[in-house]
Design a protein around this motif. Structure first.
Motif, PDB file in Angstrom:
ATOM      1  N   ARG A  95      26.087  34.745 -24.519  1.00 29.53           N
ATOM      2  CA  ARG A  95      25.542  35.379 -23.317  1.00 29.53           C
ATOM      3  C   ARG A  95      25.208  36.849 -23.590  1.00 29.53           C
ATOM      4  O   ARG A  95      24.135  37.331 -23.243  1.00 29.53           O
TER       5      ARG A  95
ATOM      6  N   GLU B 215      22.096  37.098 -25.565  1.00 31.77           N
ATOM      7  CA  GLU B 215      20.912  36.744 -24.767  1.00 31.77           C
ATOM      8  C   GLU B 215      20.525  37.874 -23.816  1.00 31.77           C
ATOM      9  O   GLU B 215      19.346  38.088 -23.539  1.00 31.77           O
TER      10      GLU B 215
ATOM     11  N   ASP C  11      16.354  35.460 -28.636  1.00 30.96           N
ATOM     12  CA  ASP C  11      16.356  34.001 -28.686  1.00 30.96           C
ATOM     13  C   ASP C  11      17.534  33.605 -29.584  1.00 30.96           C
ATOM     14  O   ASP C  11      17.488  33.802 -30.800  1.00 30.96           O
ATOM     15  N   VAL C  12      18.603  33.095 -28.973  1.00 24.92           N
ATOM     16  CA  VAL C  12      19.842  32.840 -29.713  1.00 24.92           C
ATOM     17  C   VAL C  12      20.026  31.345 -29.944  1.00 24.92           C
ATOM     18  O   VAL C  12      19.941  30.554 -29.007  1.00 24.92           O
TER      19      VAL C  12
END
Ligand code: DIR
Ligand code: MN
Ligand code: MN
Ligand code: MN
Length: 312
Positions: free
Chosen positions: A33, A36, A41-42
């Motif tokens: 989180r 992000e 873009d994880v």
């Protein structure tokens, strides 16, 4: 920007139980989180799975078959993530995982500069180590100048020491074994200990380190961050704490500087052991790890910029 996360719950590079729970604890604190929120873009690749290599052991090097199996898979995974055009974050696990991450990075990008942030030099061979723990040996395994000091290591044939020791800089040293000091002096290795952080300040230390290992600003950079580089008051949950370390502010400053090079393509965060200390200790340590990672992937204390297209 695109980031790939790989967890390595590996603890056989040393002898304290619990460091294998590092990835779980750091993810549970909201790692994905937080990344992000930086607009990244994880992709979380989960934890590495590996098979130990069934090989003969060698003298004074514990669990070689496990280390060899894990780091071999990890190296391939790192190459894969970099090929997908993602910067890569590796969550340890003990510092032997650096063998796999740096090997993979060098195989993929060739021209790599490594910042080894640690209270320790991790420069022992099986002949000089007082512990037999592989997490005290990765730099000696990875560097070409030290190849001649090793016997043949069964299970490690996939790994060629392709990194020059001139492309490695230490920051944070304060517990260096005598043979490690000998090697640092013999090869003129770039090493900034806590004394240098006190003398020059963290900003100049990082500047000088980058200038030494990457004077043309052309290398792909790799930070291998051992959480024991931090002062144990700030990060108590680690297997070999040493008093008098980096503050979280110094560590965040270092990571912000490296992020701004735009060439920081790999970060290892290792040696967080959630089973050491009490619940508050664990929270402190895990939060410190998260702050360091965030800074390395673009968080800035100045406040993030308004994303393009949302200004009016
Ligand atoms: C010591 C400790 N130099 C050894 N090393 C540690 O076992 O070789 N590295 N703790 O992180
Ligand atoms: Mn053992
Ligand atoms: Mn280390
Ligand atoms: Mn260390």
């Amino acid at each position: 920007g695109k980031v790939g996360i790989i967890g390595v719950p590996f603890e056989k590079g040393q002898h304290k139980k619990g460091v294998a729970h590092g990835p779980k604890a750091i993810r549970a604190a909201g790692l994905v989180r937080e990344l992000e929120l930086l607009g990244l873009d994880v992709k979380d690749y989960g934890d590495i799975s590996y098979k130990a290599k069934n090989v003969d052991g060698i003298n004074n090097m514990s669990h070689l078959g496990d280390v060899a199996g894990c780091t071999n898979c990890l190296s391939e995974q790192i190459q894969q993530i970099l090929k997908e055009d993602r910067r890569v974050l590796t969550i340890g696990g003990d510092h032997s995982v650096g063998i796999g991450t740096i090997d993979g990075h060098v195989k993929e990008k060739k021209n790599v500069g490594v910042l080894w942030i640690d209270a320790h030099a991790d420069l022992n061979t099986n002949k000089t180590s007082e512990s037999g723990n592989v997490h005290g040996m990765p730099v000696a395994l990875l560097t070409s100048e030290l190849a001649d000091y090793w016997p043949h290591l069964p299970g490690m044939d996939w790994q060629q020491p392709m990194l020059s020791i001139r492309n490695v800089a230490y920051i944070g040293l304060r517990s260096v074994d005598s043979y490690e000091r000998l090697v640092i002096e013999k090869f003129g290795i770039t090493a900034f200990g806590m004394e240098d952080v006190e003398r020059y300040g963290i900003h100049d230390v990082v500047y000088m380190a980058l200038n030494r290992i990457d004077p043309n600003e052309s290398k792909s950079l790799h930070v291998s961050f051992d959480i024991d580089s931090l002062d144990p008051l700030e990060a108590p949950c680690t297997g070999t704490p040493v008093r008098g370390g980096l503050s979280i502010r110094e560590a965040v400053h270092l990571m912000e500087m490296l992020y701004r090079t735009k060439r920081l393509n790999a970060v290892d965060l290792v040696e967080v052991n959630p089973h050491i200390g009490n619940q508050r200790d664990t929270q402190l340590t895990v939060e410190a790890a998260i702050h360091i990672i965030q800074a390395g992937f673009g968080y800035t204390r100045r406040g993030l910029k308004v994303p393009e297209g949302v200004t009016d």
